[in-house]
Design a protein around this motif. Structure first.
Motif, PDB file in Angstrom:
ATOM      1  N   SER A 198       0.848  -1.178   0.000  1.00  0.00           N
ATOM      2  CA  SER A 198       0.000   0.000   0.000  1.00  0.00           C
ATOM      3  C   SER A 198       0.883   1.227   0.000  1.00  0.00           C
ATOM      4  O   SER A 198       1.733   1.380   0.868  1.00  0.00           O
ATOM      5  CB  SER A 198      -0.891   0.026   1.244  1.00  0.00           C
ATOM      6  OG  SER A 198      -1.758  -1.063   1.227  1.00  0.00           O
ATOM      7  N   PRO A 199       0.711   2.112  -0.980  1.00  0.00           N
ATOM      8  CA  PRO A 199       1.584   3.277  -1.069  1.00  0.00           C
ATOM      9  C   PRO A 199       1.355   4.224   0.096  1.00  0.00           C
ATOM     10  O   PRO A 199       0.233   4.430   0.542  1.00  0.00           O
ATOM     11  CB  PRO A 199       1.170   3.936  -2.389  1.00  0.00           C
ATOM     12  CG  PRO A 199      -0.250   3.510  -2.577  1.00  0.00           C
ATOM     13  CD  PRO A 199      -0.345   2.126  -1.986  1.00  0.00           C
ATOM     14  N   PRO A 223       0.991   7.794   1.137  1.00  0.00           N
ATOM     15  CA  PRO A 223       0.768   9.062   0.467  1.00  0.00           C
ATOM     16  C   PRO A 223       1.714  10.130   0.964  1.00  0.00           C
ATOM     17  O   PRO A 223       1.891  10.318   2.161  1.00  0.00           O
ATOM     18  CB  PRO A 223      -0.688   9.391   0.829  1.00  0.00           C
ATOM     19  CG  PRO A 223      -0.959   8.624   2.082  1.00  0.00           C
ATOM     20  CD  PRO A 223      -0.119   7.406   2.015  1.00  0.00           C
ATOM     21  N   GLU A 254      -3.310   2.314  -6.656  1.00  0.00           N
ATOM     22  CA  GLU A 254      -2.093   3.001  -7.077  1.00  0.00           C
ATOM     23  C   GLU A 254      -1.901   2.831  -8.585  1.00  0.00           C
ATOM     24  O   GLU A 254      -2.436   1.901  -9.204  1.00  0.00           O
ATOM     25  CB  GLU A 254      -0.889   2.467  -6.310  1.00  0.00           C
ATOM     26  CG  GLU A 254      -0.568   1.001  -6.563  1.00  0.00           C
ATOM     27  CD  GLU A 254       0.766   0.612  -5.956  1.00  0.00           C
ATOM     28  OE1 GLU A 254       1.793   0.904  -6.597  1.00  0.00           O
ATOM     29  OE2 GLU A 254       0.769   0.030  -4.850  1.00  0.00           O
ATOM     30  N   GLU A 255      -1.143   3.720  -9.182  1.00  0.00           N
ATOM     31  CA  GLU A 255      -1.067   3.830 -10.632  1.00  0.00           C
ATOM     32  C   GLU A 255      -0.653   2.546 -11.330  1.00  0.00           C
ATOM     33  O   GLU A 255      -1.231   2.181 -12.365  1.00  0.00           O
ATOM     34  CB  GLU A 255      -0.105   4.953 -11.014  1.00  0.00           C
ATOM     35  CG  GLU A 255      -0.039   5.195 -12.519  1.00  0.00           C
ATOM     36  CD  GLU A 255       0.723   6.445 -12.882  1.00  0.00           C
ATOM     37  OE1 GLU A 255       1.570   6.362 -13.795  1.00  0.00           O
ATOM     38  OE2 GLU A 255       0.482   7.483 -12.255  1.00  0.00           O
ATOM     39  N   ASN A 293      -5.446   6.894 -15.538  1.00  0.00           N
ATOM     40  CA  ASN A 293      -4.041   6.523 -15.375  1.00  0.00           C
ATOM     41  C   ASN A 293      -3.445   5.939 -16.650  1.00  0.00           C
ATOM     42  O   ASN A 293      -2.221   5.856 -16.785  1.00  0.00           O
ATOM     43  CB  ASN A 293      -3.882   5.497 -14.254  1.00  0.00           C
ATOM     44  CG  ASN A 293      -4.232   6.060 -12.900  1.00  0.00           C
ATOM     45  OD1 ASN A 293      -5.307   5.791 -12.383  1.00  0.00           O
ATOM     46  ND2 ASN A 293      -3.358   6.869 -12.327  1.00  0.00           N
TER      47      ASN A 293
END
Length: 556
Positions: free
Chosen positions: A45-46, A48, A261-262, A512
């Protein structure tokens, strides 16, 4: 038989035979604190990172420049220049999308050639884990019709990536309203599916016999909540997968969060727009129909009509068919035990009712499409049959369906609704303009694909505003009605700036995966000298372009 707009305008509103972004709630409340540590999964999980507000930065810098100008005499007058340099504006600002009053070409977006699909994996996207090192096998049972299942298949690949699992080719739904016995291999090229995603996720056709024999219990079956975040899969599904080795997720449609996420979003695009290729028989017939439409007309519209009895029953809307319609659709509604009681008038005012075929025809004529325009109509069983379609046929006599274009060739596909839907999908995808009367799964999937493929013109009805217009159309003349339709359809014509990035369903707005070409590539090439566009805002079209070799090309 051709029919003018005036005559069509007088045609009765009702045929005689007829009467999201889901807010994601956190799953922390149900998540356990004993989940398997994150290193077991390839997904992270990125975190932020806070981003500076350009408006604040620009304001502070301009304030400083103002102070300096008091002493140096420098006048900071080019405020827009500074803002553009600091904010790195997109092509939108340079093309001046703010001029909303400008005419719109109903056949093609003026700015479509400035965008392209970009879903390549990034350099830091780790390669797929080999089968013997994965965390287990993931079985997926999809749900719904062809395009609803397509969303499930797409998200299944992403979930397998998140769990670091080996994906077994998903099972298609044989028990939905459509009652189609087709398997994955009957609709999609399964070998291409596996090979094209080999760098992202390991996919197998079945769980190895050795693994099945070693299992003490049958595969664990569960259903995850809709729009579940990646953390939910890591905390709730992964521990079971590690313990049981094989897990099956049922009713798998829209079970993954919209915002990811991208790199995972780009994976979604690689699956949906590249890996899911139809089988050779379906592709061949679909492209034959496209060629036959092109032979008759240089360009054509594909209209996706969801006006089947189940669609109308589910919507809770009323179309003027009296007690007969209420009785028939009421019986169908009983199939869904959890459907709430709905107000037909309320649903129409909210824009939740699909447009009738007649309303679709009136909308298209009002936008500027002439009655000699060729229509390919993609649909299943139309409630009310030919009587329901008659007004649309009279507005657009050049009316074709797959049944009309491929009689004998279509016979092998007739028992299978999903294969028929796949043929409609191909023709609709290849059309110059795609129009829908609803906001269902096929409408969303095709709208997203056409954006990904260069923003081909896609028209979806602004049903909320149009419903009020249709209800009041007897109180106004055709010119007034047309003007109002063109006005309310702005923002619903498939232009690149219709939706801000990150808004709406990702399958419909794959932001994206859509990139802008450098603006400098267009400053001296493909320049539009003058243009007056047919459709919203005007009545003629004469367009002169430079084709890049210094040669002017006039399009009319």
């Amino acid at each position: 038989m051709k029919m003018g707009v005036a005559k069509a305008w007088r045609f009765s509103f009702i045929s005689p035979n007829l009467a999201v972004l889901h807010t994601q709630k956190p799953h922390n409340a149900t998540a356990t604190d004993t989940a398997t540590p994150k290193p077991l999964a390839c997904y992270r999980s990125p975190n932020p990172s806070p981003s500076s507000s350009w408006s604040l930065v620009c304001g502070l810098m301009l304030f400083g420049l103002g102070l300096i100008s008091l002493f140096t005499g420098h006048v900071a007058s080019h405020l827009e220049w500074y803002s553009n340099r600091l904010g790195k504006p997109s092509i939108y600002s340079k093309l001046d999308f703010g001029r909303r009053a400008a005419p719109i070409d109903i056949w093609k977006s003026k700015y479509s050639n400035h965008f392209y699909g970009c879903s390549e994996r990034g350099p830091r996207f780790a390669p797929a884990t080999r089968q013997r090192f994965s965390n287990g096998y993931l079985l997926i049972a999809t749900s719904g019709g062809l395009n609803q299942q397509r969303t499930g298949i797409t998200d299944a690949v992403v979930v397998a990536r998140i769990l670091n699992a080996t994906l077994v080719v998903p099972e298609l739904d044989h028990h939905s309203f459509w009652k189609d016995d087709s398997d994955f291999v009957d609709i999609f090229d399964v070998n291409w599916f596996i090979a094209s995603l080999a760098k992202d996720v390991t996919i197998v056709k079945r769980v190895p016999d050795k693994v099945m024999r070693s299992m003490e219990k049958p595969p664990y079956t569960m259903r995850v909540p809709r729009k579940s975040a990646p953390d939910y899969y890591l905390e709730q599904v992964l521990p079971i997968l590690l313990r049981r080795r094989v897990v099956q997720l049922t009713k798998f449609d829209y079970r993954l969060a919209n915002d990811l996420e991208e790199e995972l979003q780009k994976l979604r695009c690689r699956v949906n727009h590249h890996a899911l290729k139809f089988t050779k028989p379906i592709q061949e017939l679909g492209h034959k129909l496209v060629k036959r439409m092109r032979k008759m007309a240089g360009r054509f519209i594909a209209v996706h009509l969801r006006f089947e009895p189940d669609m109308l029953a589910f919507s809770g809307c009323y179309y003027g068919g009296g007690d007969k319609e209420r009785g028939e659709l009421g019986e169908i509604r009983k199939r869904w035990e959890t459907l709430p009681e709905l107000s037909a008038d309320g649903e129409r005012k909210r824009g939740k009712c699909p447009l009738t075929p007649h309303e679709v025809g009136l909308m298209l004529r009002a936008l500027g499409f002439a009655n000699d325009t060729f229509l390919y109509v993609a649909s299943g069983e139309i409630y009310g049959g030919e009587e329901t379609l008659r007004p649309l046929r009279e507005l657009f006599p050049n009316f074709y369906t797959k049944e009309m274009l491929a009689n004998e060739e279509l016979k092998p596909f007739l028992p299978f609704s999903s294969r028929l839907a796949a043929i409609d999908y191909i023709v609709s995808d290849e059309s110059d303009v795609f129009v829908t009367n609803n906001n269902g799964n096929m409408a969303k999937i095709l709208a997203g694909r056409r954006r990904y493929m260069g923003h081909k013109r896609t028209i979806r009805p602004n049903a909320k505003k149009l419903s009020a217009l249709f209800m009041a159309r007897d109180k106004m003349g055709w010119d007034t009605f047309s003007k109002k339709v063109r006005s309310c359809q702005r923002g619903f014509m498939g232009e690149p700036d219709e939706m801000k990035p990150g808004r709406g369903e990702f399958h419909e707005y794959p932001h994206n995966c859509v990139c802008e070409k450098p603006f400098k590539d267009f400053e001296d090439r493909d320049h539009v000298d003058s243009s007056v566009h047919v459709g919203i805002g005007s009545t003629t079209k004469v367009e002169t372009r430079h084709n890049g070799d210094g040669v002017k090309v006039t399009m009319g």
